[in-house]
Scaffold this motif. Sequence first.
Motif, PDB file in Angstrom:
ATOM      1  N   LEU A  71       0.790  -1.059   0.109  1.00  0.00           N
ATOM      2  CA  LEU A  71       0.103  -0.031  -0.029  1.00  0.00           C
ATOM      3  C   LEU A  71       0.845   1.257   0.087  1.00  0.00           C
ATOM      4  O   LEU A  71       1.642   1.314   0.836  1.00  0.00           O
ATOM      5  CB  LEU A  71      -0.791   0.032   1.117  1.00  0.00           C
ATOM      6  N   HIS A 179      -5.646   4.809   7.271  1.00  0.00           N
ATOM      7  CA  HIS A 179      -6.773   5.111   6.244  1.00  0.00           C
ATOM      8  C   HIS A 179      -6.997   4.566   5.122  1.00  0.00           C
ATOM      9  O   HIS A 179      -8.015   4.655   4.293  1.00  0.00           O
ATOM     10  CB  HIS A 179      -6.739   6.540   6.188  1.00  0.00           C
ATOM     11  N   THR A 180      -5.839   3.474   5.001  1.00  0.00           N
ATOM     12  CA  THR A 180      -5.956   2.768   3.639  1.00  0.00           C
ATOM     13  C   THR A 180      -5.699   1.431   3.936  1.00  0.00           C
ATOM     14  O   THR A 180      -4.787   0.804   4.668  1.00  0.00           O
ATOM     15  CB  THR A 180      -4.486   3.049   2.618  1.00  0.00           C
TER      16      THR A 180
ATOM     17  N   PRO B 139      -5.448   9.075   2.073  1.00  0.00           N
ATOM     18  CA  PRO B 139      -5.383   8.052   1.209  1.00  0.00           C
ATOM     19  C   PRO B 139      -5.414   8.263  -0.166  1.00  0.00           C
ATOM     20  O   PRO B 139      -6.133   9.262  -0.670  1.00  0.00           O
ATOM     21  CB  PRO B 139      -6.619   7.083   1.596  1.00  0.00           C
ATOM     22  N   ALA B 141      -6.202   5.991  -4.034  1.00  0.00           N
ATOM     23  CA  ALA B 141      -6.273   4.484  -4.824  1.00  0.00           C
ATOM     24  C   ALA B 141      -6.267   4.960  -6.341  1.00  0.00           C
ATOM     25  O   ALA B 141      -6.746   5.890  -6.781  1.00  0.00           O
ATOM     26  CB  ALA B 141      -7.564   4.253  -4.519  1.00  0.00           C
ATOM     27  N   ASN B 167      -8.728  -2.185  -2.665  1.00  0.00           N
ATOM     28  CA  ASN B 167      -8.414  -1.367  -1.356  1.00  0.00           C
ATOM     29  C   ASN B 167      -9.863  -0.852  -0.739  1.00  0.00           C
ATOM     30  O   ASN B 167     -10.616  -0.566  -1.530  1.00  0.00           O
ATOM     31  CB  ASN B 167      -7.402  -0.298  -1.723  1.00  0.00           C
ATOM     32  N   ILE B 169     -10.606   2.736   1.269  1.00  0.00           N
ATOM     33  CA  ILE B 169      -9.976   4.020   1.848  1.00  0.00           C
ATOM     34  C   ILE B 169     -10.996   4.932   2.403  1.00  0.00           C
ATOM     35  O   ILE B 169     -12.055   4.896   2.083  1.00  0.00           O
ATOM     36  CB  ILE B 169      -9.410   4.854   0.669  1.00  0.00           C
ATOM     37  N   GLY B 173     -10.267  11.617   0.324  1.00  0.00           N
ATOM     38  CA  GLY B 173      -9.261  10.661  -0.342  1.00  0.00           C
ATOM     39  C   GLY B 173      -9.143  11.332  -1.560  1.00  0.00           C
ATOM     40  O   GLY B 173      -9.782  12.067  -2.245  1.00  0.00           O
TER      41      GLY B 173
END
Lengths: 313, 249
Positions: A71, A179-180, B139, B141, B167, B169, B173
């Motif tokens: 990540l 948070h991920t 975060p 993505a 994923n 999050i 984000g």
Amino acid sequence: MNKVLIVAEHAGGRLNPSTPKCVTCARGIPDAEITVLVLADDGAAIAGEAARIQGVARVIRVDDPANAHPLAAVLAPQVAALAAGSSHVFGPSTTFGRDLMPRVAALLKAPQLSEVMQVEAVNRFRRPVYAGNALVTVELPVGRQVVCTVRVASFEAAGTAASPAPVESAAPGAVLPRHTRFVSVSAPSGDRPDLQTAARVVSGGRALGSAEKFGMIYRLADKLGAAVGASRAAVDAGYAPNELQVGQTGKIIAPGLYIAVGISGAIQHVTGIKDAQTIVAINKDPEAPIFEIADYGLVGDLFSILPELESLL
Amino acid sequence: MRKIMVCVKRVIDYNVRVRVKPDGTGVVTDGVKMSINPFDEIALEEALRIKERGEAAEVVAVSLGPDDAQQQLRTALAMGADRAILVKQDGIVDPLVAAQAFLALAQKESIDLVLLGKQAIDDDAAQTGPMLAALWDRPQATAASKLEVRGDTLVVTREVDAGLEVNEIDLPGVVSVDLRLNEPRYVKLPDIMKAKKKPLDVVDLASLGVAAEEHVRIVQWQPPAQRQKGVMVKDAAELVGALKQKGLV
Ligand SMILES: Cc1cc2nc3c(=O)[nH]c(=O)nc-3n(C[C@H](O)[C@H](O)[C@H](O)COP(=O)(O)OP(=O)(O)OC[C@H]3O[C@@H](n4cnc5c(N)ncnc54)[C@H](O)[C@@H]3O)c2cc1C
Ligand SMILES: Nc1ncnc2c1ncn2[C@@H]1O[C@H](COP(=O)(O)O)[C@@H](O)[C@H]1O
């Protein structure tokens, strides 16, 4: 002395072939001292592999359960903490590196160069833009720390060292965010050769017409011991999974032999194969742009040509 | 979630065959069609769908670029964005600078989700999204091909080399989008008329407290090496013969 830190890519406890390619790129930097950084939950075997790459001065290993899956939000603060004092921070231009390295760059407040294809000097690099329709030479102020993703298709993998480099463990002490979260990743697809490193690739396009008929591409590939690729149109239509897409937004590859079947040769596709040594195109349209870059062109219906090829090989 | 911000970059249209100027100072842009970066159109489409599902209240389209980028923002408004902001800046902007500008906007506007392209098809940098997320300490993505809103959390499917990765999050984000996320809608004429009345603010980069630092200087532009056009073979047998002779099969 220029200190180059390379972030290793790995999966399933094995080093990804992109890492020895990053080492070759790094060796182009004059007077480089190369460190490979392995972030994993248990990086012993991976670090051992990295230590045997020719040109690597040392390996830093950070073991943390949080590093079980790559990540970017979790890895970046650790890389940034360990990159202080490095002049160059490298990662591969794979989806792993594309996700992680810009996050590292921003934490370091350093500029990033994406898809570096050539090192011209300690602060001067070449990279493609506009889907490879232009190449730019870029320069940074001397002494400015820089983050790069290395265009893996442009470099050969570095060889094996006579004796392994030392491996050190480190604990960067960075605060890792929550948070991920990793949920899942699709299972590795069988034991076919890997598209990004295969010596031969057979790719199919929209012309295949269905997932079932795309099986013809797999059959020819198996006959040749080749990896399978696909155009975006073939992936969009659901004939092939996304990880097989070749091109500007898919994988950029440089196999010895590339066979494009029923692919028109749009610029976004061609940009992914330009470095192939030999390109073969099979297309029923003699005007298809793919023939402009093919070493061998064959005009005809793929549905009769592929079975013939199979029987001849 | 309340507000989504979508970054929309003005680039040479993807159908144009881009050529390097003979003097090596850049690429030919005179008389060349400019468009929204195709990934950004997809980002905008996704934002609009989220809003239409009632999962967001407002969609703000933002761009960093020359005055002419107002055209792309007008297109974004015609597609359905509620309002637009142009951060005016001429010339090539380093992604690190773009990320700082978008960070300033995201904070000023209290944005919950930033949607942007996985890469701009001019610089092919693929940097802005992760840089923005890092500076924001939020975060990211990248390369999303599916996006699901679950309250203050997003479940994002990402296209990675291994296949598909999922994923989760927390908002706020940053999500960068890939081509298979959706198919953008076509703009209809009445929407273009309506878009003319929607608010489009123009601000300076400096007013956001961001310096237009040139981190990386392009010293030379070159056309790529051309592959030689090869030979045509008449049938499968001749092809196999040629490949065997070169030791390729
Ligand atoms: C931002 C952006 C990024 C993109 N990135 C990529 C990318 O990474 N990779 C990529 O591939 N594309 C990419 N594309 C899409 C690209 O522009 C083309 O649309 C795509 O490559 C076309 O795929 P294709 O050649 O399979 O299909 P088509 O262009 O439809 O070509 C099909 C070909 O098959 C031939 N054919 C049909 N029937 C037969 C038959 N029976 N026998 C033999 N030949 C036959 C036709 O003559 C034709 O040439 C991107 C586009 C955009 C806008
Ligand atoms: N100048 C800009 N204006 C608007 N959006 C931008 C700009 N630069 C980058 N972006 C956004 O960031 C994405 C990735 O860009 P890049 O990092 O340049 O490849 C693009 O698809 C846009 O959504």
